[in-house]
Design an enzyme around this catalytic site. Structure first.
Site, short mmCIF file in Angstrom:
data_model
loop_
_atom_site.label_atom_id
_atom_site.label_comp_id
_atom_site.label_asym_id
_atom_site.label_seq_id
_atom_site.Cartn_x
_atom_site.Cartn_y
_atom_site.Cartn_z
N LYS A 239 -64.39 -36.12 24.86
CA LYS A 239 -63.71 -35.73 26.52
C LYS A 239 -63.88 -34.35 25.93
O LYS A 239 -63.85 -33.66 24.25
CB LYS A 239 -62.18 -36.07 25.45
CG LYS A 239 -61.38 -36.58 26.67
CD LYS A 239 -59.84 -37.71 26.33
CE LYS A 239 -59.13 -36.98 27.59
NZ LYS A 239 -57.99 -37.79 26.76
N SER B 117 -48.99 -34.79 30.65
CA SER B 117 -49.59 -33.22 30.85
C SER B 117 -50.91 -32.98 31.32
O SER B 117 -50.63 -31.61 31.61
CB SER B 117 -50.64 -33.81 29.10
OG SER B 117 -49.44 -34.04 28.07
N ARG C 155 -43.48 -44.39 31.36
CA ARG C 155 -42.89 -43.91 32.89
C ARG C 155 -42.29 -44.51 33.84
O ARG C 155 -41.69 -44.00 34.87
CB ARG C 155 -43.61 -42.74 33.10
CG ARG C 155 -43.46 -41.32 31.77
CD ARG C 155 -44.61 -40.34 31.85
NE ARG C 155 -45.48 -40.64 31.65
CZ ARG C 155 -46.96 -40.66 31.18
NH1 ARG C 155 -46.86 -39.05 31.07
NH2 ARG C 155 -48.48 -41.23 30.97
N HIS D 75 -42.59 -35.88 25.69
CA HIS D 75 -43.45 -36.45 24.96
C HIS D 75 -42.01 -36.15 23.91
O HIS D 75 -41.80 -37.06 22.63
CB HIS D 75 -44.58 -36.05 24.33
CG HIS D 75 -45.47 -35.95 24.68
ND1 HIS D 75 -46.50 -34.78 24.95
CD2 HIS D 75 -46.68 -36.99 24.56
CE1 HIS D 75 -47.98 -35.60 26.15
NE2 HIS D 75 -47.54 -36.56 25.29
P1 ADP Z 1 -53.09 -39.86 26.94
O1 ADP Z 1 -53.47 -38.11 26.48
O2 ADP Z 1 -53.40 -41.01 25.79
O3 ADP Z 1 -52.93 -39.99 27.70
P2 ADP Z 1 -50.51 -38.13 26.50
O4 ADP Z 1 -50.42 -37.19 25.63
O5 ADP Z 1 -50.47 -38.35 28.14
O6 ADP Z 1 -51.46 -39.47 25.90
O7 ADP Z 1 -49.61 -39.85 26.11
C1 ADP Z 1 -49.16 -39.96 25.02
C2 ADP Z 1 -47.89 -41.13 25.11
O8 ADP Z 1 -46.74 -40.49 25.62
C3 ADP Z 1 -47.82 -42.38 26.37
O9 ADP Z 1 -47.12 -43.60 25.91
C4 ADP Z 1 -47.48 -41.48 26.97
O10 ADP Z 1 -46.49 -43.07 28.33
C5 ADP Z 1 -46.26 -40.27 26.57
N1 ADP Z 1 -45.81 -40.34 27.59
C6 ADP Z 1 -45.90 -39.01 27.91
N2 ADP Z 1 -45.73 -37.55 28.61
C7 ADP Z 1 -43.75 -38.83 28.87
C8 ADP Z 1 -42.81 -38.49 29.15
N3 ADP Z 1 -42.79 -38.08 29.94
N4 ADP Z 1 -41.78 -39.58 28.90
C9 ADP Z 1 -42.20 -40.21 27.76
N5 ADP Z 1 -43.08 -40.93 27.61
C10 ADP Z 1 -44.52 -40.34 28.10
#
Ligand code: ADP
Length: 158
Positions: free
Chosen positions: A46, A133, A95, A22
């Protein structure tokens, strides 16, 4: 759609917890916008591993050195939050192909619900494309060391 001359993007997510993936994405997007609002979407149905206050505190610590980055949270639809704060752009990361399939539908919906809200996608750098995450939470729950995937300023007590 607003006519704000300021380019504001919202980067929405759960950030449960924020990862280096992120953080890297936001830093790469900083030159593209006047302001980026990293916003924790709160879904009351959630269950999260970390409380909202903790997730916000980590986000603030990680982006303390980025004057263009603000941290916020919202309930309800992301598109409505964007309209409320006059943000015309959403920032999302890609990703892999499953991210693409999911994000494509969401961005098309947000364009309609958000009245022209534009989603900007950045492709993950190879070094970060395996980080999520979900995986980080599994490592933490299993008692492992998640620090390689956590930005500086994010410390998870074991
Ligand atoms: P959610 O909890 O809504 O699934 P995330 O926290 O997983 O959201 O992800 C939020 C955003 O960050 C999404 O667009 C996701 O693709 C992006 N993201 C998460 N991890 C990565 C990463 N390692 N590299 C690039 N983008 C990421």
């Amino acid at each position: 759609m607003t006519n704000s001359p300021i380019k504001v993007a919202v980067f929405p997510g759960s950030f449960d917890p924020i990862t280096t993936g992120h953080a890297e994405l936001v830093r790469r997007a900083v030159p593209l916008f006047d302001k980026i609002v990293v916003a924790v979407g709160v879904n009351t149905q959630k269950k999260y591993l970390f409380p909202l206050e903790q997730r916000l505190e980590w986000l603030k610590a990680v982006f303390a050195d980025e004057p263009k980055v603000e941290v916020s949270s919202f309930e309800g639809l992301t598109a409505h939050f964007c309209n409320k704060i006059d943000a015309r752009y959403l920032l999302r990361g890609l990703r892999n192909a499953s991210d693409f399939d999911y994000e494509k539908t969401i961005s098309q919906l947000n364009d309609i619900v958000g009245d022209g809200l534009e989603t900007v996608f950045l492709i993950s750098q190879p070094a970060y494309s395996h980080i999520s995450s979900t995986i980080v939470r599994e490592i933490i729950k299993g008692g492992g060391d998640a620090s390689p995937f956590l930005p500086k300023g994010v410390e998870v007590r074991k």
